[in-house]
Design a protein around this motif. Structure first.
Motif, PDB file in Angstrom:
ATOM      1  N   GLY A 504       0.751  -1.244   0.000  1.00 15.97           N
ATOM      2  CA  GLY A 504       0.000   0.000   0.000  1.00 15.97           C
ATOM      3  C   GLY A 504       0.779   1.291   0.000  1.00 15.97           C
ATOM      4  O   GLY A 504       0.179   2.365  -0.007  1.00 15.97           O
ATOM      5  N   SER A 582       5.304  -5.936  -9.493  1.00 10.79           N
ATOM      6  CA  SER A 582       5.330  -7.370  -9.797  1.00 10.79           C
ATOM      7  C   SER A 582       6.635  -7.761 -10.476  1.00 10.79           C
ATOM      8  O   SER A 582       7.183  -8.824 -10.226  1.00 10.79           O
ATOM      9  CB  SER A 582       4.149  -7.724 -10.691  1.00 10.79           C
ATOM     10  OG  SER A 582       4.180  -6.949 -11.856  1.00 10.79           O
TER      11      SER A 582
ATOM     12  N   SER B  52       0.450 -16.289 -12.003  1.00 15.22           N
ATOM     13  CA  SER B  52       0.940 -15.205 -11.135  1.00 15.22           C
ATOM     14  C   SER B  52       0.605 -13.845 -11.726  1.00 15.22           C
ATOM     15  O   SER B  52       0.246 -12.909 -11.004  1.00 15.22           O
ATOM     16  CB  SER B  52       2.449 -15.321 -10.935  1.00 15.22           C
ATOM     17  OG  SER B  52       2.726 -16.501 -10.221  1.00 15.22           O
ATOM     18  N   THR B  53       0.723 -13.737 -13.053  1.00 10.54           N
ATOM     19  CA  THR B  53       0.395 -12.458 -13.699  1.00 10.54           C
ATOM     20  C   THR B  53      -1.065 -12.103 -13.448  1.00 10.54           C
ATOM     21  O   THR B  53      -1.391 -10.948 -13.126  1.00 10.54           O
ATOM     22  CB  THR B  53       0.680 -12.539 -15.215  1.00 10.54           C
ATOM     23  OG1 THR B  53       2.020 -12.949 -15.400  1.00 10.54           O
ATOM     24  CG2 THR B  53       0.454 -11.196 -15.892  1.00 10.54           C
ATOM     25  N   HIS B  56      -1.420 -10.854  -9.963  1.00  8.73           N
ATOM     26  CA  HIS B  56      -0.899  -9.483  -9.819  1.00  8.73           C
ATOM     27  C   HIS B  56      -1.875  -8.472 -10.405  1.00  8.73           C
ATOM     28  O   HIS B  56      -2.041  -7.376  -9.869  1.00  8.73           O
ATOM     29  CB  HIS B  56       0.468  -9.364 -10.493  1.00  8.73           C
ATOM     30  CG  HIS B  56       1.538 -10.120  -9.772  1.00  8.73           C
ATOM     31  ND1 HIS B  56       2.712 -10.504 -10.371  1.00  8.73           N
ATOM     32  CD2 HIS B  56       1.606 -10.593  -8.511  1.00  8.73           C
ATOM     33  CE1 HIS B  56       3.459 -11.165  -9.507  1.00  8.73           C
ATOM     34  NE2 HIS B  56       2.805 -11.231  -8.367  1.00  8.73           N
ATOM     35  N   LEU B  61      -1.214  -4.988  -8.621  1.00 12.59           N
ATOM     36  CA  LEU B  61       0.251  -4.885  -8.622  1.00 12.59           C
ATOM     37  C   LEU B  61       0.751  -4.588 -10.027  1.00 12.59           C
ATOM     38  O   LEU B  61       1.852  -4.094 -10.215  1.00 12.59           O
ATOM     39  CB  LEU B  61       0.887  -6.188  -8.157  1.00 12.59           C
ATOM     40  CG  LEU B  61       1.070  -6.408  -6.663  1.00 12.59           C
ATOM     41  CD1 LEU B  61       1.858  -7.684  -6.423  1.00 12.59           C
ATOM     42  CD2 LEU B  61       1.749  -5.249  -6.000  1.00 12.59           C
ATOM     43  N   ASP B  62      -0.044  -4.915 -10.995  1.00  9.09           N
ATOM     44  CA  ASP B  62       0.313  -4.695 -12.390  1.00  9.09           C
ATOM     45  C   ASP B  62      -0.961  -4.224 -13.112  1.00  9.09           C
ATOM     46  O   ASP B  62      -2.070  -4.432 -12.604  1.00  9.09           O
ATOM     47  CB  ASP B  62       0.825  -6.008 -12.996  1.00  9.09           C
ATOM     48  CG  ASP B  62       1.865  -5.767 -14.071  1.00  9.09           C
ATOM     49  OD1 ASP B  62       1.995  -4.605 -14.511  1.00  9.09           O
ATOM     50  OD2 ASP B  62       2.542  -6.741 -14.468  1.00  9.09           O
ATOM     51  N   GLU B  81      -1.686   5.100 -10.032  1.00  6.63           N
ATOM     52  CA  GLU B  81      -0.806   4.360  -9.127  1.00  6.63           C
ATOM     53  C   GLU B  81      -1.148   4.661  -7.671  1.00  6.63           C
ATOM     54  O   GLU B  81      -1.118   3.797  -6.806  1.00  6.63           O
ATOM     55  CB  GLU B  81       0.655   4.728  -9.390  1.00  6.63           C
ATOM     56  CG  GLU B  81       1.336   3.874 -10.436  1.00  6.63           C
ATOM     57  CD  GLU B  81       1.354   2.392 -10.075  1.00  6.63           C
ATOM     58  OE1 GLU B  81       1.563   2.051  -8.895  1.00  6.63           O
ATOM     59  OE2 GLU B  81       1.129   1.573 -10.977  1.00  6.63           O
ATOM     60  N   ALA B  85      -2.357   1.995  -4.964  1.00  6.36           N
ATOM     61  CA  ALA B  85      -1.650   1.803  -3.690  1.00  6.36           C
ATOM     62  C   ALA B  85      -2.644   1.812  -2.531  1.00  6.36           C
ATOM     63  O   ALA B  85      -2.556   0.980  -1.616  1.00  6.36           O
ATOM     64  CB  ALA B  85      -0.605   2.897  -3.500  1.00  6.36           C
ATOM     65  N   ARG B  88      -4.472  -1.463  -2.493  1.00  8.84           N
ATOM     66  CA  ARG B  88      -3.683  -2.564  -1.928  1.00  8.84           C
ATOM     67  C   ARG B  88      -3.577  -2.432  -0.412  1.00  8.84           C
ATOM     68  O   ARG B  88      -3.499  -3.415   0.308  1.00  8.84           O
ATOM     69  CB  ARG B  88      -2.283  -2.571  -2.555  1.00  8.84           C
ATOM     70  CG  ARG B  88      -2.256  -2.913  -4.016  1.00  8.84           C
ATOM     71  CD  ARG B  88      -0.842  -3.259  -4.472  1.00  8.84           C
ATOM     72  NE  ARG B  88       0.062  -2.125  -4.380  1.00  8.84           N
ATOM     73  CZ  ARG B  88       0.337  -1.316  -5.399  1.00  8.84           C
ATOM     74  NH1 ARG B  88      -0.230  -1.505  -6.573  1.00  8.84           N
ATOM     75  NH2 ARG B  88       1.180  -0.335  -5.253  1.00  8.84           N
ATOM     76  N   PHE B  94      -1.581  -9.555   0.134  1.00  9.32           N
ATOM     77  CA  PHE B  94      -0.816 -10.506  -0.689  1.00  9.32           C
ATOM     78  C   PHE B  94      -0.035 -11.478   0.179  1.00  9.32           C
ATOM     79  O   PHE B  94       0.517 -11.102   1.214  1.00  9.32           O
ATOM     80  CB  PHE B  94       0.197  -9.762  -1.569  1.00  9.32           C
ATOM     81  CG  PHE B  94      -0.409  -9.092  -2.754  1.00  9.32           C
ATOM     82  CD1 PHE B  94      -0.648  -9.806  -3.928  1.00  9.32           C
ATOM     83  CD2 PHE B  94      -0.739  -7.753  -2.714  1.00  9.32           C
ATOM     84  CE1 PHE B  94      -1.213  -9.187  -5.027  1.00  9.32           C
ATOM     85  CE2 PHE B  94      -1.301  -7.132  -3.813  1.00  9.32           C
ATOM     86  CZ  PHE B  94      -1.540  -7.843  -4.972  1.00  9.32           C
TER      87      PHE B  94
END
Lengths: 590, 239
Positions: A504, A582, B52-53, B56, B61-62, B81, B85, B88, B94
């Motif tokens: 985060g 990633s 995994s992609t 993500h 994450l991607d 972004e 963030a 997440r 994760f």
């Protein structure tokens, strides 16, 4: 033999592979070694011009001047007997004078200078050629009634040329010529004007009476200083040609001192810079070292490849530094206007070359040794996995940083991971700020005690120019250093930053944190650099009144330093913040 | 048809490309997927198939090359972004195969980190970290560095870290890939407990035992979902 070929091939290929970094390292070493070359080669650079001038002007072995009587005593109307007695003192084989010396006020080219304040003296001379100390006219003609000849350095300071007019105590004199002499130091001393004896005497007043000057030739010129010391009394001041020559060389000596001190500072920064470069390179090269070991390379071979590469870079950097220094010496050691002749080819002795090479190779060896040893000792598996080196735990900083906002929390923890880099950042900034503060103090000190009439002291100018050059190189090196440190920190903390982002932290927080990791220690270094710079200046000037740059200029230096560092470190930090999380996390387990 | 109100994750025509021209690799190829609240979804498939992609992408994450991705009622494939963030930080946790713990921080400090990033006070973060470590059976290991913990313990610390901000979705990438059988069993039980507590899980795994605990299993090959099996109540459903 095969091993040597492998070491050579790997080292050179690596240098060409990382061209930008190789060139930067070469530049850093070249800057440090060029400065060192200058400092070493400038030694004795002025002795030849003074000797030329002395020969061309039949310079005296000793110059003696009668002192102006103290208040209340009647001024002599002729040269005092104790001065005249020196014409036939034991060891004297020739003389000129005594000449009258007046101290009027001067107005020329917008400058108003009071001679009584030590700005200049007026010496009365015969129109015919003197046996001892006949100033050599460089432009125009020698003295004649109503015309003045100006010493060359002083003419440059005043900005006058033959044909101009100057006013002495309200009387106008035409500048007949510009000349040089070996009887007076040409720098760091009052300016000299020559008039006819009659004109000089006409400038005497009851308040500012004449003094008298005698030039002597001795049977043993080498003993001139002893003679001068023996004959200096309350009434007479005597100076030997060696003392005058030393005064002329003082300018170069100060330049040399500034350069040698600057070299040490540059060398320190160069070590810091290369240490960071090598550490950054190591962070990138762990896997390469692992591969080398996996195919049979011994730890010693890995270390040898790294050392060879950096020693090669140091060698090339030193060669460039020597060449640059050799080319620049004549510019810095150019005799001032008060001397004639050229300093000749710069003295680039074998010892100078050896010292410069040793310093360059020493810098490279010192900064490469630890990382090379670490790479050699790293486990092959860990190196192949490109696992970042485990940082040290700093429980106090971890605990304290919990109370900080997220970006500073990240920054403080990143700083704590690499204490040696933290010290390098502190030292690098401290050295740079100390140099800037010392230069500011030098300017402050020398503008306060400047030459009367608002003129510029040529020594101050020359030293100031050298200091500016050294400071600019230092600042550039420190800037490169800050950028490298940020880059190395970014590389080494890529995993931690990616994890923080996975949980985060925003790219801005990571960028700010990485930038703070550089700015926080730099702030400590910058603050330490202020007293260090002031102390450094006072040490260099060997005592005297306390001088400090103004609070405003100090504050501006600190703020500018931190802003520049923040800007420089923000670039690699921002680039790191943009890299997909990633990608970083996958590369760590690949 | 799934009740839209219950859908937590929805991917539509999700695609992720790497490289350009002849070097283009399509890691995720037009994937359609829904995960409902409280569901445990296992994703299996051979190495390099894009599991995994996909994970993500689901966690922000991607970014996908194209397609739509929703978390609850919020479309997340076009978020900045900064917003990703925050997502997440608050909504996703994760768990990685390689643990990705910070080696210089103790177990408790590792768990505290996301809480501190989320703006909790140090006291709250510490209290919450202790609570979660207790929940994963590591109350007495909080002061240990990761290097002093076993693989299973490290993964439980990583799970605790993923849980500390009470996310809506846990994404686990091969969580038992680096563990021995005993540690795998411990992690397995932990996931079952979390699932029983109503947490939504998406687990990428090679481990049949992990997959067997899920409500649903999807299989990937060459970036696409090729098979879907509903496991709840033993009723298999081909998709």
């Amino acid at each position: 033999m095969g091993k040597l070929v492998v070491i050579w091939r790997l080292a050179t290929k690596d240098l060409f592979h990382a061209k930008t970094r190789t060139m930067l390292t070469v530049t850093v070493i070249a800057a440090a070694t060029a400065t060192l070359t200058l400092g070493l080669a400038l030694s004795g650079a002025t002795s030849d011009p003074y000797a030329h001038t002395r020969a061309a002007t039949a310079g005296p072995d000793v110059m003696v001047q009668s002192n102006v009587p103290a208040n209340g005593k009647e001024a002599p109307t002729a040269a005092p007997p104790d001065l005249i007695a020196l014409e036939h003192a034991p060891g004297v084989v020739g003389y000129s004078g005594p000449y009258p010396v007046a101290t009027p006020s001067l107005v020329a080219n917008g400058h108003t200078v009071a001679s009584q304040a030590g700005g200049f003296v007026v010496e009365g001379r015969e129109q015919t050629r003197a046996l001892v100390d006949q100033p050599k006219v460089l432009e125009g003609t020698w003295v004649r009634p109503g015309a003045v000849v100006v010493e060359s350095t002083y003419a440059t300071e005043l900005g006058v040329v033959p044909g101009d007019s100057i006013m002495l105590d309200g009387h106008s004199f035409r500048v007949a010529g510009v000349a040089v002499t070996a009887a007076w130091p040409s720098v760091n001393w009052p300016g000299i004007l020559w008039l006819t004896e009659a004109d000089a005497r006409s400038l005497a007043t009851p308040k500012y009476p004449l003094s008298y000057l005698l030039n002597l030739k001795l049977t043993n010129p080498a003993a001139a200083t002893a003679f001068a010391n023996a004959h200096s009394t309350n009434n007479l001041s005597a100076f030997s040609w060696q003392q005058i020559s030393h005064q002329d060389a003082r300018g170069i000596e100060l330049e040399q001192e500034a350069l040698v001190i600057g070299t040490w500072l540059l060398s320190m920064l160069a070590i810091a810079c290369i240490a960071v470069l090598v550490a950054g390179r190591m962070a990138e090269q762990a896997r390469r070292s692992g591969l080398l070991k996996a195919v049979g390379g011994t730890p010693r071979l890995v270390a040898a490849v790294l050392l060879t590469g950096h020693l090669l870079v140091a060698f090339v950097g030193a060669l460039i530094g020597l060449a640059v220094g050799w080319l620049v010496v004549p510019v810095l050691s150019k005799p001032n206007d008060g001397l004639i002749g050229s300093p000749g080819a710069p003295t680039l002795s074998g010892a100078t070359v050896a010292v410069v090479m040793a310093v360059a190779i020493g810098i490279a060896a010192v900064s490469t040794f630890r990382p090379a040893r670490r790479a050699a000792r790293m486990s092959t598996v860990a190196a192949l996995a490109d696992a970042p080196r485990s940082p040290r735990r700093r429980p106090v900083i971890v605990a304290l940083s919990r109370w900080l906002p997220a970006p500073l929390l990240l920054g403080a923890r990143l700083v704590a991971r690499r204490p040696r880099r933290l010290l390098l950042a502190v030292a690098s900034t401290a050295v740079t700020v100390a140099t800037v503060v010392a230069v500011l103090a030098f300017w402050q000190g020398n503008s306060v005690s400047g030459v009367p009439g608002g003129l510029t002291n040529p020594v101050v100018m020359a030293v100031s120019n050298v200091l500016v050059v050294v400071t600019v190189v230092l600042v550039i090196l420190a800037a490169v250093n800050a950028a490298f440190m940020a880059w190395a920190t970014v590389l080494e903390t890529r995993h931690s930053c990616a994890v923080a982002r996975a949980f985060g932290a925003t790219p801005e927080q990571v960028t700010f944190g990485l930038s703070a990791a550089q700015v926080l220690p730099s702030a400590i270094g910058a603050l330490a650099g202020v007293p260090a710079g002031i102390g450094f200046y006072h040490l260099a000037k060997h005592g005297g009144a306390f001088v400090s740059p103004s609070v405003l200029s100090l504050a501006a230096t600190l703020v500018a330093t931190l802003l520049v560092i923040a800007a420089l470190t923000a670039i690699p930090a921002a680039l790191a913040g943009r890299r997909p999380v990633s990608e970083v996390l996958q590369s760590e387990v690949a | 048809m799934t009740n839209p109100a219950r859908v937590l994750v929805r991917a539509h025509q999700l695609r992720k490309d790497y490289g350009h021209g002849e070097a283009l690799v399509r890691a995720v190829d037009d994937v359609d997927l829904e995960v409902v609240n409280g569901e445990a979804l296992a994703v299996m498939g051979p190495s390099g198939c894009g599991k995994s992609t996909l994970l993500h992408l689901l966690g922000g994450l991607d970014r996908p090359t194209s397609g739509e991705l929703w978390l609850g009622k919020r479309r997340i494939d076009q978020l900045s972004e900064q917003a990703l963030a925050e997502l997440r930080r608050q909504d996703v946790g994760f768990v990685f195969q390689a643990f990705h713990l910070m080696e210089e921080l103790t177990a408790q400090e590792n768990v505290e980190l996301p809480a501190l990033l989320a703006g909790r006070s140090p006291r709250q973060a510490r209290r919450r970290a202790r609570q979660i470590l207790d929940q994963v059976g590591l109350a007495d290991r909080g002061g240990h560095l990761p290097s002093a913990l076993s693989g299973g313990q490290r993964q439980r610390v990583a799970i605790a870290r993923a849980l500390v901000n009470e996310p809506r979705l846990i994404l686990a990438d091969e969580p038992t890939g680096n563990l021995d059988s005993a540690a795998t069993l411990g992690v397995l039980q932990l996931f079952e407990t979390l699932h029983a507590g109503g947490l939504t899980l998406v687990i990428v795994t090679h481990d049949e035992r992990i997959a067997a605990t899920a409500d649903r299993l999807v299989t990937m090959r060459d970036g696409t979902l090729v098979d879907e099996t509903g496991l709840v109540g033993g009723t298999a459903r081909r998709g």
